[in-house]
Design an enzyme around this catalytic site. Structure first.
Site, PDB file in Angstrom:
ATOM      1  N   ASN A   7       0.858  -1.186   0.000  1.00 29.31           N
ATOM      2  CA  ASN A   7       0.000   0.000   0.000  1.00 29.31           C
ATOM      3  C   ASN A   7       0.896   1.238   0.000  1.00 29.31           C
ATOM      4  O   ASN A   7       1.383   1.663   1.044  1.00 29.31           O
ATOM      5  CB  ASN A   7      -0.895  -0.055   1.252  1.00 29.31           C
ATOM      6  N   ARG A  98      -2.560  -1.681  -3.598  1.00 26.58           N
ATOM      7  CA  ARG A  98      -3.506  -0.574  -3.694  1.00 26.58           C
ATOM      8  C   ARG A  98      -3.045   0.288  -4.863  1.00 26.58           C
ATOM      9  O   ARG A  98      -1.895   0.722  -4.909  1.00 26.58           O
ATOM     10  CB  ARG A  98      -3.490   0.249  -2.407  1.00 26.58           C
ATOM     11  N   HIS A 186      -9.509   7.056  -2.333  1.00 30.61           N
ATOM     12  CA  HIS A 186      -9.645   6.513  -0.963  1.00 30.61           C
ATOM     13  C   HIS A 186     -10.852   5.578  -0.869  1.00 30.61           C
ATOM     14  O   HIS A 186     -11.409   5.391   0.218  1.00 30.61           O
ATOM     15  CB  HIS A 186      -9.821   7.631   0.092  1.00 30.61           C
ATOM     16  N   ASN A 217      -2.428  12.510   4.912  1.00 31.46           N
ATOM     17  CA  ASN A 217      -1.665  13.408   4.040  1.00 31.46           C
ATOM     18  C   ASN A 217      -2.498  13.791   2.835  1.00 31.46           C
ATOM     19  O   ASN A 217      -2.504  14.921   2.390  1.00 31.46           O
ATOM     20  CB  ASN A 217      -0.413  12.695   3.561  1.00 31.46           C
ATOM     21  N   GLY A 218      -3.175  12.781   2.281  1.00 34.55           N
ATOM     22  CA  GLY A 218      -4.231  13.015   1.298  1.00 34.55           C
ATOM     23  C   GLY A 218      -5.548  12.909   2.047  1.00 34.55           C
ATOM     24  O   GLY A 218      -5.681  12.046   2.916  1.00 34.55           O
ATOM     25  N   ARG A 247      -1.122  19.369  -0.993  1.00 37.72           N
ATOM     26  CA  ARG A 247      -2.024  19.651  -2.130  1.00 37.72           C
ATOM     27  C   ARG A 247      -3.025  20.731  -1.750  1.00 37.72           C
ATOM     28  O   ARG A 247      -3.536  20.735  -0.624  1.00 37.72           O
ATOM     29  CB  ARG A 247      -2.792  18.380  -2.519  1.00 37.72           C
ATOM     30  N   VAL A 290       0.267  17.732  10.515  1.00 39.95           N
ATOM     31  CA  VAL A 290      -0.587  18.415  11.497  1.00 39.95           C
ATOM     32  C   VAL A 290       0.086  18.494  12.877  1.00 39.95           C
ATOM     33  O   VAL A 290      -0.077  19.473  13.602  1.00 39.95           O
ATOM     34  CB  VAL A 290      -1.957  17.691  11.591  1.00 39.95           C
ATOM     35  N   ARG A 291       0.890  17.455  13.225  1.00 34.64           N
ATOM     36  CA  ARG A 291       1.554  17.485  14.539  1.00 34.64           C
ATOM     37  C   ARG A 291       2.486  18.688  14.650  1.00 34.64           C
ATOM     38  O   ARG A 291       2.490  19.385  15.670  1.00 34.64           O
ATOM     39  CB  ARG A 291       2.352  16.198  14.774  1.00 34.64           C
ATOM     40  N   GLY A 337      -4.646   9.101   9.255  1.00 34.89           N
ATOM     41  CA  GLY A 337      -3.696   9.682  10.217  1.00 34.89           C
ATOM     42  C   GLY A 337      -4.247  10.819  11.069  1.00 34.89           C
ATOM     43  O   GLY A 337      -4.154  10.791  12.298  1.00 34.89           O
ATOM     44  N   ILE A 338      -4.872  11.808  10.441  1.00 32.92           N
ATOM     45  CA  ILE A 338      -5.389  12.957  11.203  1.00 32.92           C
ATOM     46  C   ILE A 338      -6.719  12.586  11.869  1.00 32.92           C
ATOM     47  O   ILE A 338      -6.934  12.849  13.056  1.00 32.92           O
ATOM     48  CB  ILE A 338      -5.581  14.177  10.270  1.00 32.92           C
ATOM     49  N   GLU A 390      -7.071  -0.415   5.399  1.00 34.53           N
ATOM     50  CA  GLU A 390      -6.990  -0.552   3.942  1.00 34.53           C
ATOM     51  C   GLU A 390      -6.308  -1.851   3.561  1.00 34.53           C
ATOM     52  O   GLU A 390      -6.705  -2.513   2.603  1.00 34.53           O
ATOM     53  CB  GLU A 390      -6.203   0.615   3.356  1.00 34.53           C
TER      54      GLU A 390
HETATM   55  P1  ADP Z   1      -1.058   9.003   3.905  1.00 39.26           P
HETATM   56  O1  ADP Z   1      -1.994   9.802   3.050  1.00 39.26           O
HETATM   57  O2  ADP Z   1       0.382   9.264   3.600  1.00 39.26           O
HETATM   58  O3  ADP Z   1      -1.416   7.531   4.029  1.00 39.26           O
HETATM   59  P2  ADP Z   1      -1.734   9.035   6.742  1.00 39.26           P
HETATM   60  O4  ADP Z   1      -3.149   8.598   6.730  1.00 39.26           O
HETATM   61  O5  ADP Z   1      -0.718   8.091   7.303  1.00 39.26           O
HETATM   62  O6  ADP Z   1      -1.259   9.628   5.365  1.00 39.26           O
HETATM   63  O7  ADP Z   1      -1.700  10.377   7.613  1.00 39.26           O
HETATM   64  C1  ADP Z   1      -0.488  11.047   7.872  1.00 39.26           C
HETATM   65  C2  ADP Z   1      -0.799  12.345   8.581  1.00 39.26           C
HETATM   66  O8  ADP Z   1      -1.540  12.091   9.797  1.00 39.26           O
HETATM   67  C3  ADP Z   1       0.453  13.069   9.071  1.00 39.26           C
HETATM   68  O9  ADP Z   1       1.027  13.858   8.074  1.00 39.26           O
HETATM   69  C4  ADP Z   1      -0.095  13.918  10.200  1.00 39.26           C
HETATM   70  O10 ADP Z   1      -0.544  15.148   9.658  1.00 39.26           O
HETATM   71  C5  ADP Z   1      -1.288  13.151  10.700  1.00 39.26           C
HETATM   72  N1  ADP Z   1      -1.058  12.595  12.048  1.00 39.26           N
HETATM   73  C6  ADP Z   1      -0.459  11.442  12.396  1.00 39.26           C
HETATM   74  N2  ADP Z   1      -0.418  11.307  13.747  1.00 39.26           N
HETATM   75  C7  ADP Z   1      -1.020  12.408  14.258  1.00 39.26           C
HETATM   76  C8  ADP Z   1      -1.302  12.884  15.579  1.00 39.26           C
HETATM   77  N3  ADP Z   1      -0.963  12.173  16.669  1.00 39.26           N
HETATM   78  N4  ADP Z   1      -1.946  14.073  15.698  1.00 39.26           N
HETATM   79  C9  ADP Z   1      -2.305  14.791  14.604  1.00 39.26           C
HETATM   80  N5  ADP Z   1      -2.067  14.403  13.332  1.00 39.26           N
HETATM   81  C10 ADP Z   1      -1.431  13.234  13.170  1.00 39.26           C
END
Ligand code: ADP
Length: 406
Positions: A7, A98, A186, A217-218, A247, A290-291, A337-338, A390
């Site tokens: 993936n 994926r 997605h 990220n996306g 983006r 975002v962190r 992630g977010i 996923e």
């Molecule tokens: P991708 O699109 O690369 O698969 P992810 O779903 O892994 O992305 O998300 C990555 C994003 O999630 C990071 O860039 C960050 O902004 C966010 N993220 C990860 N952990 C945290 C956290 N503890 N608090 C806030 N945002 C987070």
């Protein structure tokens, strides 16, 4: 049966190995035998591979100049060292990838033939952050396991149910006939989390009006009615819709005309600007993550605050725009992630929907909240934070192609 899943995200490469027995219960995700992730953004000098198997963790620095070599090093950890789970990679029965964009040709999963690989190559202009990474993965596997079938699981397939009024852009109709339309992305994640939400609530998915927010990220938002995607924020490419890490999401298309006319921007410069230099990174001028944005806000950085405000404003606006099409809202899902990790963003988004009697439970929102309803008991809308699986969803879609299955 052993299924390897690859993936590739815009900044990461995740991988899992699942073992499925003939009588395995497939209704809940299995724990992988082995899992690995590569983060290509930890440093300017190297990527970081993390592997987990047999209760053991390994971390390996990877060269940034050749991602295919990085993937080969990752695969080696399946058969070597503390994370060894197989004596030979030949024990893998099938590989599922994926693939972000299936264009019009591929609206369901299929075996990767040279023709499919060529289509993935041809679609690079439509998914420039992802397709080169997918092709590296396919090549790495073809070098290591030339006889093992590889399956493409397309992120666009779940959205093939979107009706024409939401799918077709208001351009001259012949552009639709030439393939310019909303494809959406997605889809593997939105499909999985909407099913999981229904399972958590103990209700049939067909009875629920769902909005799924995949925020990583996306990022994208999808409206799901009667179990089908009826609208989604990403469009012809994964650039449309929400503000993302790098983006820009939706902007006035006349800005591009202006940049070309007044500033002489060409295709390459526009591509770089819109896909790599915009979004959270572009506005904050600090980071796409975002962190880092949240820590900069804590240190009083106003541009970081502005970036976060625009991000949540756009998520909220898109959710709001989809509620009439659904005819109401039963479930709001946060994932990726977010969505999974940021209580702050969940709270800011939910606070805008109190007029729907959507009420977030602040304590549940701060605590361990994955795969749980974090709404107040008297909220009219369930709010569910779901760990997107996923990889498991890809494994399930790959399974029917396995030679041992047929
Ligand atoms: P991708 O699109 O690369 O698969 P992810 O779903 O892994 O992305 O998300 C990555 C994003 O999630 C990071 O860039 C960050 O902004 C966010 N993220 C990860 N952990 C945290 C956290 N503890 N608090 C806030 N945002 C987070």
């Amino acid at each position: 049966m052993k299924i390897l899943v690859l993936n590739a995200g815009s900044s990461s490469q995740k991988s899992c190995l699942y073992e499925i027995q003939p009588h395995t219960d497939l209704s809940t995700p299995l724990e992988p035998l082995w899992e690995a992730s590569i983060d290509w953004t930890v440093s300017d000098e190297y990527g970081l591979l993390k592997v987990f198997a047999n209760g053991q963790k390994r971390k390996i620095d990877l060269p940034l100049d050749n991602k295919r070599d990085g993937i080969l090093i990752m695969l080696e950890t399946i058969t070597h060292g503390h994370t060894k789970v197989l004596s030979s990679l030949d024990d893998i029965d099938i590989i599922g990838h994926r693939i972000v964009h299936g264009g019009r040709s591929y609206s369901r999963s299929c075996i990767i033939t040279p023709e499919v690989e060529q289509t993935i190559k041809d679609l690079i202009p439509l998914a420039p952050n992802h397709h080169p990474a997918h092709l590296e993965g396919i090549k790495a596997i073809a070098l290591t396991l030339p006889q093992t079938p590889q399956v493409a699981v397309f992120d666009t397939a779940f959205h093939s149910s979107i009706p024409p009024k939401a799918k077709i852009y208001p351009l001259p109709y012949q552009w639709y006939e030439r393939g310019i339309q909303r494809y959406g992305f997605h889809g593997i994640s939105h499909g999985y989390v909407s099913q999981r939400a229904a399972q958590i609530l103990g209700k049939p998915m067909e009875d629920l009006k769902i909005i799924s927010c995949h925020l990583g990220n996306g990022s994208s938002v999808t409206a799901i009615k009667n179990g089908h995607s009826i609208d989604t924020s990403m469009g012809f490419t994964p650039l449309e819709g929400l503000m993302m890490g790098t983006r820009c999401g939706s902007i006035d298309p006349a800005i591009l005309l202006h940049l070309m006319d007044e500033y002489g921007y060409d295709y390459g410069q526009l591509n770089q600007l819109l896909n790599k230099e915009s979004g959270l990174l572009g506005v904050s001028q600090i980071s796409a993550d975002v962190r880092s944005i949240i820590s900069a806000i804590a240190n009083g950085n106003h541009q970081a605050q502005l970036a976060l405000d625009i991000f949540t404003h756009r998520v909220t606006s898109v959710i709001g725009s989809m509620i009439p099409g659904l005819g109401g809202l039963d479930v709001l899902i946060f994932t990726a992630g977010i969505g999974e990790n940021s209580p702050l963003i969940r709270e800011q988004v939910c606070s805008q929907f109190s007029f729907l009697n959507l009420k977030l439970d602040r304590e549940k929102n701060q605590g361990k909240c994955l795969d749980r309803n974090i709404a107040n008991p008297d909220s009219s809308v369930a709010i569910i934070t779901i760990k997107t699986q996923e990889d498991w969803a890809i494994a399930l879609q790959t399974l029917p192609f396995c030679p041992k299955e047929s």
